[in-house]
Design a protein around this motif. Structure first.
Motif, PDB file in Angstrom:
ATOM      1  N   UNK A  17       0.775  -1.230   0.000  1.00  0.00           N
ATOM      2  CA  UNK A  17       0.000   0.000   0.000  1.00  0.00           C
ATOM      3  C   UNK A  17       0.806   1.279   0.000  1.00  0.00           C
ATOM      4  N   UNK A  18       2.135   1.169  -0.052  1.00  0.00           N
ATOM      5  CA  UNK A  18       2.939   2.374   0.065  1.00  0.00           C
ATOM      6  C   UNK A  18       4.042   2.472  -0.953  1.00  0.00           C
ATOM      7  N   UNK A  19       5.085   3.215  -0.579  1.00  0.00           N
ATOM      8  CA  UNK A  19       6.260   3.347  -1.425  1.00  0.00           C
ATOM      9  C   UNK A  19       7.474   3.524  -0.514  1.00  0.00           C
ATOM     10  N   UNK A  20       8.629   3.747  -1.107  1.00  0.00           N
ATOM     11  CA  UNK A  20       9.850   3.780  -0.314  1.00  0.00           C
ATOM     12  C   UNK A  20      10.011   5.053   0.500  1.00  0.00           C
ATOM     13  N   UNK A  21       9.060   5.983   0.384  1.00  0.00           N
ATOM     14  CA  UNK A  21       9.136   7.210   1.163  1.00  0.00           C
ATOM     15  C   UNK A  21       8.278   7.143   2.426  1.00  0.00           C
ATOM     16  N   UNK A  22       7.845   5.946   2.807  1.00  0.00           N
ATOM     17  CA  UNK A  22       7.075   5.798   4.039  1.00  0.00           C
ATOM     18  C   UNK A  22       7.924   6.222   5.239  1.00  0.00           C
ATOM     19  N   UNK A  23       7.254   6.659   6.291  1.00  0.00           N
ATOM     20  CA  UNK A  23       7.952   7.100   7.503  1.00  0.00           C
ATOM     21  C   UNK A  23       8.787   5.973   8.092  1.00  0.00           C
ATOM     22  N   UNK A  24       8.234   4.764   8.129  1.00  0.00           N
ATOM     23  CA  UNK A  24       8.962   3.635   8.700  1.00  0.00           C
ATOM     24  C   UNK A  24      10.262   3.388   7.952  1.00  0.00           C
ATOM     25  N   UNK A  25      10.213   3.352   6.620  1.00  0.00           N
ATOM     26  CA  UNK A  25      11.417   3.088   5.840  1.00  0.00           C
ATOM     27  C   UNK A  25      12.429   4.218   5.970  1.00  0.00           C
ATOM     28  N   UNK A  26      11.981   5.462   5.997  1.00  0.00           N
ATOM     29  CA  UNK A  26      12.909   6.572   6.173  1.00  0.00           C
ATOM     30  C   UNK A  26      13.612   6.494   7.525  1.00  0.00           C
ATOM     31  N   UNK A  27      12.877   6.108   8.551  1.00  0.00           N
ATOM     32  CA  UNK A  27      13.470   5.991   9.886  1.00  0.00           C
ATOM     33  C   UNK A  27      14.459   4.823   9.936  1.00  0.00           C
ATOM     34  N   UNK A  28      14.096   3.703   9.345  1.00  0.00           N
ATOM     35  CA  UNK A  28      15.014   2.560   9.321  1.00  0.00           C
ATOM     36  C   UNK A  28      16.301   2.945   8.599  1.00  0.00           C
ATOM     37  N   UNK A  29      16.168   3.586   7.447  1.00  0.00           N
ATOM     38  CA  UNK A  29      17.350   3.980   6.678  1.00  0.00           C
ATOM     39  C   UNK A  29      18.238   4.924   7.485  1.00  0.00           C
ATOM     40  N   UNK A  30      17.633   5.874   8.209  1.00  0.00           N
ATOM     41  CA  UNK A  30      18.414   6.822   9.003  1.00  0.00           C
ATOM     42  C   UNK A  30      19.159   6.118  10.125  1.00  0.00           C
ATOM     43  N   UNK A  31      18.484   5.185  10.796  1.00  0.00           N
ATOM     44  CA  UNK A  31      19.114   4.457  11.895  1.00  0.00           C
ATOM     45  C   UNK A  31      20.286   3.616  11.398  1.00  0.00           C
ATOM     46  N   UNK A  32      20.085   2.872  10.337  1.00  0.00           N
ATOM     47  CA  UNK A  32      21.145   2.000   9.830  1.00  0.00           C
ATOM     48  C   UNK A  32      22.311   2.811   9.267  1.00  0.00           C
ATOM     49  N   UNK A  33      22.027   3.872   8.534  1.00  0.00           N
ATOM     50  CA  UNK A  33      23.111   4.710   8.006  1.00  0.00           C
ATOM     51  C   UNK A  33      23.884   5.359   9.143  1.00  0.00           C
ATOM     52  N   UNK A  34      23.164   5.773  10.188  1.00  0.00           N
ATOM     53  CA  UNK A  34      23.830   6.362  11.335  1.00  0.00           C
ATOM     54  C   UNK A  34      24.742   5.385  12.052  1.00  0.00           C
ATOM     55  N   UNK A  35      24.454   4.088  11.898  1.00  0.00           N
ATOM     56  CA  UNK A  35      25.282   3.053  12.519  1.00  0.00           C
ATOM     57  C   UNK A  35      26.383   2.556  11.593  1.00  0.00           C
ATOM     58  N   UNK A  36      26.501   3.153  10.403  1.00  0.00           N
ATOM     59  CA  UNK A  36      27.603   2.806   9.516  1.00  0.00           C
ATOM     60  C   UNK A  36      27.265   1.894   8.360  1.00  0.00           C
ATOM     61  N   UNK A  37      25.963   1.697   8.079  1.00  0.00           N
ATOM     62  CA  UNK A  37      25.572   0.842   6.958  1.00  0.00           C
ATOM     63  C   UNK A  37      25.146   1.695   5.762  1.00  0.00           C
TER      64      UNK A  37
END
Length: 235
Positions: A40-60
């Motif tokens: 029902x969504x796309x890659x700009x969902x809040x959940x995906x943006x938050x996951x991406x920020x957390x993982x990138x912040x941890x070095x991924x």
């Protein structure tokens, strides 16, 4: 939790004509996460943006992308007859991510996207090193007899599943039984009271994806980092 401010803004890249964002960590990359959405969504969902920020912040390095069905139409659910095309889109995204970073490569997907990614991983062993599935749609709401488990015995990689206890697509006990079919380490993380969307802000689901992945994938990361890249059959 890291936020997507100007300094952390991802780069928009071309990935088969669809929307895709590459999050590059400010420190040397320790691996990657290919991340996609549900029906029902796309890659700009809040959940995906938050996951991406957390993982990138941890070095991924994180590649957050739209599935092919969303490229074809901006709204509406996918058609079952095109699901194989969506799996090829996931494989192509993983290939692109492997060109951007080395080390442990995980796939993360919400609902339908997670199901298709797990099917792709079962069909093509070695394409990814681990799975992080949020709200896996075990069966249609109210139809537990139609469990989507046929491919699970073919999975050979560690799998994390994050699940809300009020998710109509499967109960905790049903998911636990389904994960018992996977011949690899699994970890089920429950969010008491959460529904299918996991209410990202309320339950901090994004941070839990990372902590659960680190807990389950820790030993596998060290084994995989010494190996060469294994490319997915995206063509």
């Amino acid at each position: 939790m890291p936020e997507l401010d100007g300094s952390d803004a991802p780069a928009q890249i071309d990935l088969g004509g669809g929307v895709a964002f590459l999050h590059t960590p400010s420190i040397p990359s320790r691996g990657g996460l290919a991340l996609t959405h549900g029906a029902g969504g796309n890659c700009e969902s809040v959940l995906l943006q938050r996951i991406a920020a957390v993982w990138a912040g941890a070095g991924f390095t994180v590649l957050r992308f739209d599935l092919p069905f969303r490229v074809r139409k901006p709204k509406g659910p996918p058609h079952p007859s095109y699901s194989a095309e969506d799996r090829l889109g996931i494989a192509a995204a993983v290939d692109r991510l492997r060109a951007e970073t080395s080390g442990f490569i995980a796939f993360g997907g919400h609902s339908y996207g997670g199901r298709q990614g797990s099917m792709m991983a079962a069909e093509h062993p070695g394409c990814v090193d681990g799975l992080v599935l949020t709200s896996y749609p075990l069966h249609p709401p109210g139809k537990p007899e139609k469990a989507r488990i046929q491919h699970l015995p073919e999975l050979r990689i560690p799998t994390v599943v994050l699940h809300g206890t009020k998710d109509p697509f499967g109960t905790t006990s049903e998911l636990r039984s389904a994960l018992a079919l996977v011949p690899a380490p699994t970890l089920l993380v429950d969010f008491e009271g959460a529904g299918h969307d996991l209410a990202a802000a309320k339950y901090d689901a994004a941070a839990r994806t990372l902590t659960a992945a680190v807990e389950l994938f820790g030993t596998e990361q060290s084994d995989t980092s010494a190996a060469g890249p294994v490319f997915c059959p995206s063509r």
